[in-house]
Design an enzyme around this catalytic site. Structure first.
Site, short mmCIF file in Angstrom:
data_model
loop_
_atom_site.label_atom_id
_atom_site.label_comp_id
_atom_site.label_asym_id
_atom_site.label_seq_id
_atom_site.Cartn_x
_atom_site.Cartn_y
_atom_site.Cartn_z
N PHE A 38 47.58 7.90 76.67
CA PHE A 38 47.87 6.47 77.41
C PHE A 38 48.99 5.64 76.87
O PHE A 38 49.58 5.08 77.89
CB PHE A 38 46.47 5.52 77.09
N ALA A 39 49.45 5.94 75.63
CA ALA A 39 50.59 5.09 75.20
C ALA A 39 51.80 5.89 75.93
O ALA A 39 52.76 4.88 76.22
CB ALA A 39 50.67 5.11 73.56
N TYR A 67 52.17 6.94 60.07
CA TYR A 67 51.76 5.46 60.33
C TYR A 67 52.50 4.37 59.40
O TYR A 67 52.96 3.31 59.75
CB TYR A 67 50.38 5.30 60.31
N LEU A 70 44.84 3.87 68.63
CA LEU A 70 44.34 5.02 67.93
C LEU A 70 43.00 5.13 68.54
O LEU A 70 42.36 3.96 69.27
CB LEU A 70 44.43 4.78 66.41
N HIS A 108 40.44 1.05 64.73
CA HIS A 108 41.29 0.00 65.12
C HIS A 108 41.43 -1.08 64.01
O HIS A 108 42.41 -1.79 63.70
CB HIS A 108 40.73 -0.30 66.36
N LYS A 165 41.32 -1.96 73.31
CA LYS A 165 40.15 -2.20 73.05
C LYS A 165 39.25 -1.01 72.90
O LYS A 165 39.52 0.17 73.31
CB LYS A 165 39.76 -2.81 74.68
N ARG A 211 36.74 9.84 73.67
CA ARG A 211 35.75 9.12 74.03
C ARG A 211 34.51 9.60 74.36
O ARG A 211 33.33 8.87 74.49
CB ARG A 211 36.35 8.48 75.71
#
Length: 322
Positions: free
Chosen positions: A15-16, A59, A75, A80, A98, A166
């Site tokens: 997604f990034a 990181y 992440l 988060h 989110k 997910r």
């Protein structure tokens, strides 16, 4: 800091690479300056649209980079809060995917650190930056459909890949954390109301994560009914139904991917009005709003307190479902 926010991305998720990285680089008054990833192939995807981007192997190295002002965190959900706090402690503004936290109470530490540091910290809840949703709020709260009585919301897609975070309990997976934030937060954003009671919550589970959730709730002035699923064909729609008319949002969560963002107003006696939003990119608009807040002190339209309210509703659903 100058006239542009210098962004770093913590990790190199798909997604990034495909959405938020390009959005950060495209947004006015900002630029993508660095990423943290140990995978050269993933770094190449960012270098393709942001030549010269610095690549950190860890990181912490990114958080220590003095050339970076703000951190975007894509992440896994379970990481988060930890990395939002670390980024704030490193003196960086934070935009975190989110859900920022998996329990409403877990927002408190991030809110406290935000207030302590004076830095901006926000959840990447992009729909509130889209003109479709802003216009829906204006119409509903302006009385265009009369007194609101019902809100219905649906959001689904099919994903049974157990290697996907997910679908992994330990990574904070599940349909409600992933997309329940949209159907709950969208209703709260447009109406300005908070749920009083979850009337019913029917959930399906697989490997410890919810794959379907059908929810009924009572708000002060309306009844809410909606579902999310990660095991159904892609679909998304939200309707606000009042005494004088109904307002429906098409492609409310993934405009330009699922379809064109539209608002359809049905006012009875054959009166139908439609408003279209074909070009708006809510990811770019989100970053631009963040940049304005950092550079100009503008009010950011989606504070952590709002995001905490959405997580509180998710918590209420899990509690009701047992």
């Amino acid at each position: 800091m100058g006239e542009a926010v210098r962004w770093g991305i913590l990790g190199a998720s798909k997604f990034a690479r495909q959405q938020m990285g390009p959005a950060i680089h495209m947004a006015r008054r900002g630029r993508l300056g660095a990423i943290a990833t140990s995978t050269p192939d993933k770094a190449g995807a960012f270098e393709a649209f942001a030549p010269g981007v610095t690549v950190h192997q860890g990181y912490d190295a990114l958080l220590d980079d003095p050339e970076i002002d703000a951190i975007y965190i894509p992440l896994p959900n379970a990481m988060h809060v930890e990395w939002s706090l670390k980024a704030l402690e490193s003196g960086k503004h934070v935009l975190c995917e989110k859900p920022l936290a998996l329990k409403a109470e877990d927002f408190d530490a991030v809110i406290a650190k935000r207030d302590e540091t004076g830095l901006l910290s926000a959840e990447a809840y992009m729909i509130v930056h889209h003109p479709q949703w802003q216009r829906a709020r204006e119409l509903v709260q302006g009385g265009e459909i009369g007194a609101l009585r019902e809100v219905t919301a649906q959001f689904s897609f099919f994903n049974d890949n157990m290697d996907d975070i997910r679908n992994q309990k330990g990574q904070g997976g599940g349909g409600l954390p992933d997309i329940g934030v949209y159907i709950f937060g969208g209703a709260r954003f447009v109406t300005g109301e908070e749920p009083e009671e979850i009337l019913a919550a029917d959930l399906d589970w697989h490997a410890g994560v919810d794959t379907r959730a059908h929810v009924s709730a009572r708000f002060p002035s309306f009844h809410y009914a909606g579902y999310v699923s990660t095991r159904m064909a892609p679909f998304q729609r939200v309707t606000f139904h009042g005494e004088k008319g109904a307002l429906t949002l098409s492609a409310p969560f993934n405009p330009q991917v699922f379809g064109e963002a539209r608002i359809t107003l049905e006012l009875g006696q054959g009166v139908v009005r439609e408003e279209r939003f074909p070009d708006a990119n809510h990811y770019v608009l989100q970053v631009e709003a963040f940049n304005r807040a950092v550079l100009d002190g503008a009010i950011y339209p989606c504070p952590l307190e709002f995001s905490k309210g959405t997580q509180r509703m998710i918590d209420m659903v899990y509690e009701k479902a047992g």
